[in-house]
Design a protein around this motif. Structure first.
Motif, PDB file in Angstrom:
ATOM      1  N   SER A 243      33.796  35.540  53.741  1.00 23.53           N
ATOM      2  CA  SER A 243      33.431  36.734  53.003  1.00 23.53           C
ATOM      3  C   SER A 243      32.343  37.411  53.764  1.00 23.53           C
ATOM      4  CB  SER A 243      32.731  36.130  51.681  1.00 23.53           C
ATOM      5  OG  SER A 243      31.510  35.342  52.184  1.00 23.53           O
ATOM      6  N   ASN A 244      32.167  38.637  53.387  1.00 19.49           N
ATOM      7  CA  ASN A 244      31.077  39.778  54.380  1.00 19.49           C
ATOM      8  C   ASN A 244      29.703  39.821  53.291  1.00 19.49           C
ATOM      9  OD1 ASN A 244      29.793  41.764  55.291  1.00 19.49           O
ATOM     10  ND2 ASN A 244      31.782  42.677  55.958  1.00 19.49           N
ATOM     11  N   PRO A 245      28.848  39.210  54.250  1.00 20.09           N
ATOM     12  CA  PRO A 245      27.696  39.261  53.206  1.00 20.09           C
ATOM     13  C   PRO A 245      27.072  40.513  52.851  1.00 20.09           C
ATOM     14  CG  PRO A 245      27.037  39.044  55.683  1.00 20.09           C
ATOM     15  CD  PRO A 245      28.419  38.820  55.526  1.00 20.09           C
ATOM     16  N   ASN A 246      27.516  41.641  53.486  1.00 26.14           N
ATOM     17  CA  ASN A 246      27.398  43.093  52.946  1.00 26.14           C
ATOM     18  C   ASN A 246      27.919  43.149  51.636  1.00 26.14           C
ATOM     19  OD1 ASN A 246      25.825  43.619  55.415  1.00 26.14           O
ATOM     20  ND2 ASN A 246      27.568  44.197  56.325  1.00 26.14           N
ATOM     21  N   TYR A 247      28.617  42.652  51.219  1.00 28.99           N
ATOM     22  CA  TYR A 247      29.523  42.821  50.052  1.00 28.99           C
ATOM     23  C   TYR A 247      29.043  41.718  49.016  1.00 28.99           C
ATOM     24  CZ  TYR A 247      31.347  46.864  52.465  1.00 28.99           C
ATOM     25  OH  TYR A 247      31.646  47.805  52.996  1.00 28.99           O
ATOM     26  N   SER A 248      28.367  40.707  49.160  1.00 29.16           N
ATOM     27  CA  SER A 248      28.175  39.572  48.484  1.00 29.16           C
ATOM     28  C   SER A 248      27.331  39.805  47.135  1.00 29.16           C
ATOM     29  CB  SER A 248      27.394  38.591  49.131  1.00 29.16           C
ATOM     30  OG  SER A 248      26.126  39.108  49.414  1.00 29.16           O
ATOM     31  N   GLU A 249      27.695  39.473  45.929  1.00 28.85           N
ATOM     32  CA  GLU A 249      26.992  39.825  44.758  1.00 28.85           C
ATOM     33  C   GLU A 249      25.666  39.293  44.759  1.00 28.85           C
ATOM     34  OE1 GLU A 249      26.228  41.939  41.402  1.00 28.85           O
ATOM     35  OE2 GLU A 249      28.060  42.058  42.837  1.00 28.85           O
TER      36      GLU A 249
ATOM     37  N   ASN B 294      30.428  28.761  35.968  1.00 29.12           N
ATOM     38  CA  ASN B 294      29.847  29.416  34.430  1.00 29.12           C
ATOM     39  C   ASN B 294      28.576  30.509  34.534  1.00 29.12           C
ATOM     40  OD1 ASN B 294      31.754  27.730  33.440  1.00 29.12           O
ATOM     41  ND2 ASN B 294      30.439  26.128  32.968  1.00 29.12           N
ATOM     42  N   LYS B 295      27.602  29.764  35.655  1.00 24.89           N
ATOM     43  CA  LYS B 295      26.459  30.761  35.712  1.00 24.89           C
ATOM     44  C   LYS B 295      26.995  32.041  36.315  1.00 24.89           C
ATOM     45  CE  LYS B 295      22.739  29.018  37.000  1.00 24.89           C
ATOM     46  NZ  LYS B 295      21.560  28.195  37.838  1.00 24.89           N
ATOM     47  N   SER B 296      27.877  32.089  37.336  1.00 26.44           N
ATOM     48  CA  SER B 296      28.349  33.520  37.975  1.00 26.44           C
ATOM     49  C   SER B 296      29.040  34.285  36.808  1.00 26.44           C
ATOM     50  CB  SER B 296      29.172  33.208  39.112  1.00 26.44           C
ATOM     51  OG  SER B 296      28.367  32.569  39.982  1.00 26.44           O
ATOM     52  N   GLU B 297      29.822  33.536  36.040  1.00 23.63           N
ATOM     53  CA  GLU B 297      30.586  34.127  35.102  1.00 23.63           C
ATOM     54  C   GLU B 297      29.652  34.952  34.080  1.00 23.63           C
ATOM     55  OE1 GLU B 297      34.268  33.544  31.979  1.00 23.63           O
ATOM     56  OE2 GLU B 297      33.735  31.890  33.402  1.00 23.63           O
ATOM     57  N   ALA B 298      28.647  34.366  33.570  1.00 23.81           N
ATOM     58  CA  ALA B 298      27.624  34.694  32.867  1.00 23.81           C
ATOM     59  C   ALA B 298      27.069  36.235  33.211  1.00 23.81           C
ATOM     60  CB  ALA B 298      26.669  33.783  32.767  1.00 23.81           C
TER      61      ALA B 298
ATOM     62  N   HIS C 252      33.640  40.500  37.977  1.00 18.53           N
ATOM     63  CA  HIS C 252      34.195  39.743  36.983  1.00 18.53           C
ATOM     64  C   HIS C 252      35.035  38.500  37.950  1.00 18.53           C
ATOM     65  CE1 HIS C 252      35.903  38.638  33.028  1.00 18.53           C
ATOM     66  NE2 HIS C 252      35.361  39.850  32.249  1.00 18.53           N
ATOM     67  N   ARG C 253      35.440  37.342  36.905  1.00 23.86           N
ATOM     68  CA  ARG C 253      36.344  36.491  37.381  1.00 23.86           C
ATOM     69  C   ARG C 253      37.254  36.829  38.372  1.00 23.86           C
ATOM     70  NH1 ARG C 253      37.507  34.431  32.217  1.00 23.86           N
ATOM     71  NH2 ARG C 253      39.677  34.701  32.910  1.00 23.86           N
ATOM     72  N   SER C 254      37.488  36.163  39.318  1.00 21.38           N
ATOM     73  CA  SER C 254      38.532  36.413  40.460  1.00 21.38           C
ATOM     74  C   SER C 254      39.891  36.661  39.729  1.00 21.38           C
ATOM     75  CB  SER C 254      38.776  35.597  41.686  1.00 21.38           C
ATOM     76  OG  SER C 254      38.981  34.239  41.145  1.00 21.38           O
ATOM     77  N   ASP C 255      40.360  35.870  38.710  1.00 24.13           N
ATOM     78  CA  ASP C 255      41.607  35.931  38.282  1.00 24.13           C
ATOM     79  C   ASP C 255      41.945  37.101  37.544  1.00 24.13           C
ATOM     80  OD1 ASP C 255      39.792  34.730  36.481  1.00 24.13           O
ATOM     81  OD2 ASP C 255      41.482  34.471  35.085  1.00 24.13           O
ATOM     82  N   VAL C 256      40.724  37.753  36.863  1.00 23.69           N
ATOM     83  CA  VAL C 256      40.625  38.944  35.910  1.00 23.69           C
ATOM     84  C   VAL C 256      40.906  39.998  36.904  1.00 23.69           C
ATOM     85  CG1 VAL C 256      39.341  40.598  34.622  1.00 23.69           C
ATOM     86  CG2 VAL C 256      39.443  37.892  34.186  1.00 23.69           C
ATOM     87  N   ILE C 257      40.005  40.225  38.147  1.00 23.49           N
ATOM     88  CA  ILE C 257      40.237  41.210  39.125  1.00 23.49           C
ATOM     89  C   ILE C 257      41.720  41.215  39.557  1.00 23.49           C
ATOM     90  CG2 ILE C 257      39.223  42.110  41.398  1.00 23.49           C
ATOM     91  CD1 ILE C 257      37.230  42.312  39.047  1.00 23.49           C
ATOM     92  N   LYS C 258      42.201  40.047  40.080  1.00 24.41           N
ATOM     93  CA  LYS C 258      43.568  39.926  40.636  1.00 24.41           C
ATOM     94  C   LYS C 258      44.764  40.635  39.609  1.00 24.41           C
ATOM     95  CE  LYS C 258      46.786  36.971  43.017  1.00 24.41           C
ATOM     96  NZ  LYS C 258      47.080  35.709  43.491  1.00 24.41           N
ATOM     97  N   SER C 259      44.392  40.289  38.121  1.00 24.90           N
ATOM     98  CA  SER C 259      45.143  40.871  37.319  1.00 24.90           C
ATOM     99  C   SER C 259      45.257  42.335  36.989  1.00 24.90           C
ATOM    100  CB  SER C 259      44.964  40.096  35.763  1.00 24.90           C
ATOM    101  OG  SER C 259      45.407  38.777  35.822  1.00 24.90           O
ATOM    102  N   ILE C 260      43.996  42.916  37.182  1.00 26.05           N
ATOM    103  CA  ILE C 260      43.904  44.183  37.259  1.00 26.05           C
ATOM    104  C   ILE C 260      44.398  44.985  38.411  1.00 26.05           C
ATOM    105  CG2 ILE C 260      41.986  46.098  37.373  1.00 26.05           C
ATOM    106  CD1 ILE C 260      40.255  44.496  35.700  1.00 26.05           C
TER     107      ILE C 260
END
Length: 519
Positions: A2-8, A238-242, A263-271
């Motif tokens: 992962s790129n730290p410039n794009y970390s949440e 769970n904390k991240s999802e909140a 959002h969750r990675s599976d939701v982003i992938k579905s979109i």
């Protein structure tokens, strides 16, 4: 990787093992010697490197230039360490001395203190709480640093982490041994860890940070944090999802903006899969759009107009666009319009957005400065007319550094109504709810100046001048002598022909051709 410039970011000082406010000994040296030592640690390297750069003379070679760049990078680290120390120490000292300072104010200005206390009760805020003191000082520091309060709030998180949690990292940063980003990554990944775990992390990472790239430090710090974090992987998820959210920003002068969904990675992938599948159904050979452009258009259409076969969204946005009519007629290729809450956009895009507008509202602007000075009123209630004027003149909250749009700000009297302040355009401005509280309960003062600007005085005596957002030209504003704007000589005024098109835009009655020629 992962790129730290794009970390949440979910950084929160409450996730650091900070001791309670008022007990942080690093911010209050106990002896003259410790004060002197602290001064040398944080100010000495800055002075030495600045002198070295100043005395070096002209650049002699590429290697000489590279050495100076390295020195400048080290100077950045020393300055950031000094800034962090000042932020953390000052906010701590304000909290410690709050009671004594309040007693002095109550003795010298009892009426002001009583009024501020009544306002604090009205806004349900405790001026002595650590949270309020921190927010108030962050707003003042934002004025000094010419940054937004959000940016300084982020600085404060790292300042407290360096000063009170990762002190070895702070010393290495002050010495110029590590970069600013490396120091911030160590603080970032110290969250949720115990002091003894943070000590181990510093012991392992600081030698690496003196030679490695920032990205390497980021990856090592994150991995070390995950190993030592007592939370299970599921708890962290769970904390991240909140913290899922939608954010947006407007950072393109060409009228573009960005929406980011976390959002969750599976939701982003579905979109993303849905967008690609929908775009794949379009086999029009005449469609010249790229895949990325098609996906962006499908995404926007789905949110605004609904998927094909649906009725779309019942919510239609209200867009307020200011189109400078005279400037557009004088030079339509260079004219810029203004989209409320966004900023300048090309006039061609503004006209395209406005072509289906159900109604228009005329706004009178000063041709020299661009400031909004009056708004057409088609309603009987003057309050709405005043609100329209402030929305177009101020554009957003007028507190220093705040850009909350007009739609979430309120009209506020500069000189309070209870003290004889008038409800007119000279004494009214926009303030969001939070900064109304700052003005009335936390000691911020404001003064309306004759040149149309506003002068703010922070609780600790820092002055800053705010110009209404609609003002484009500040050349003739006289901040020093406090005079009204001086108009330029006639030759400097852009010449616009008073033809039939100009009269129609200004809603003047039509005139015979002979009158237009004479004009």
């Amino acid at each position: 990787m992962s790129n730290p410039n794009y970390s949440e970011d979910y950084d929160d000082e409450h996730r650091l093992p900070l001791s309670p406010p008022g007990t942080r000994k690093e911010s209050r040296p106990r002896s003259i010697f410790s004060q002197y030592l602290s001064h040398q640690i944080f100010y000495g390297p800055v002075m030495k490197r600045a002198e070295d750069l100043f005395n070096a003379g002209p650049v002699q070679s590429a290697s000489d230039a590279l050495e100076r760049l390295r020195t400048i990078q080290q100077l950045h680290g020393s300055l950031d360490a000094m800034t962090s120390t000042l932020l953390a120490d000052t906010v701590e000292q304000i909290g410690v001395g709050f009671v004594d300072n309040l007693a002095e104010l109550r003795a010298s200005n009892p009426d002001d203190v009583r009024e501020a206390e009544r306002s604090a009760e009205f806004y349900r805020v405790d001026p002595s709480s650590d949270q309020t003191i921190n927010a108030n000082f962050v707003a003042e520091a934002a004025v000094a640093l010419r940054e937004t309060p959000q940016m300084v709030g982020k600085r404060m998180f790292y300042a407290k982490g360096l000063r009170h949690v990762c002190n070895d990292t702070l010393i290495a940063l002050a010495a110029g041994e590590i970069t600013v980003k490396a120091a911030h990554y160590i603080v970032k990944f110290s969250q949720d860890l115990a002091p003894e775990q943070i000590e181990i992390m510093e012991h392992l990472l600081l030698p690496l940070a003196k030679t490695a790239s920032d990205d390497t430090v980021y990856q090592k710090a994150r991995r070390q944090h995950d190993r030592m974090n007592p939370e299970s992987a599921q708890e962290r998820r769970n904390k991240s999802e909140a913290a899922r959210k939608v954010t947006h920003w407007f950072d393109d002068a060409s009228g573009m903006g960005t929406i980011q969904l976390t959002h969750r990675s599976d939701v982003i992938k579905s979109i993303m899969s849905t967008l690609r599948w929908t775009v794949g159904q379009d086999n029009d050979p005449k469609d010249e759009r790229t895949l990325e452009q098609q996906m962006a258009d499908v995404y926007a259409d789905a949110l605004i107009n609904g998927w094909p076969g649906s009725d779309g969204s019942p919510l239609k946005p209200r867009l307020s666009i200011t189109i400078p009519a005279l400037e557009m007629l004088a030079n339509p290729n260079k004219a810029l319009a203004d989209l409320e809450g966004v900023g300048p956009i090309p006039v061609g895009l503004a006209l395209e957005l406005a072509k289906d507008a159900p109604s228009f509202q005329r706004v009178l602007t000063d041709p020299w400065t661009g400031a909004v000075i009056d708004v057409e009123r088609r309603k009987y209630t003057p309050t709405q007319g005043m609100k329209d004027l402030l929305r177009h003149r101020d554009v957003h909250c007028c507190f220093p550094g705040c850009r909350r749009p007009a739609d979430v700000s309120e009209m506020d009297h500069i000189d309070d109504w209870a003290h004889g302040g008038e409800t007119d355009r000279d004494n009214m401005h926009l303030l969001c709810k939070q900064h109304q509280m700052f003005k009335h309960a936390l000691g911020w003062k404001i003064h309306a100046r004759p040149d149309g600007t506003r002068s703010w005085l922070t609780p600790h005596g820092l002055h800053v001048i705010i110009t209404p957002e609609s003002v484009d030209v500040v050349e003739n504003l006289d901040h020093i002598n406090d005079h009204c704007p001086q108009r330029p000589e006639p030759p400097l005024i852009p010449q616009v022909q008073l033809n039939a098109d100009t009269l129609r835009v200004l809603s003047y009655p039509e005139q015979p051709e002979s009158n237009l020629n004479s004009a």
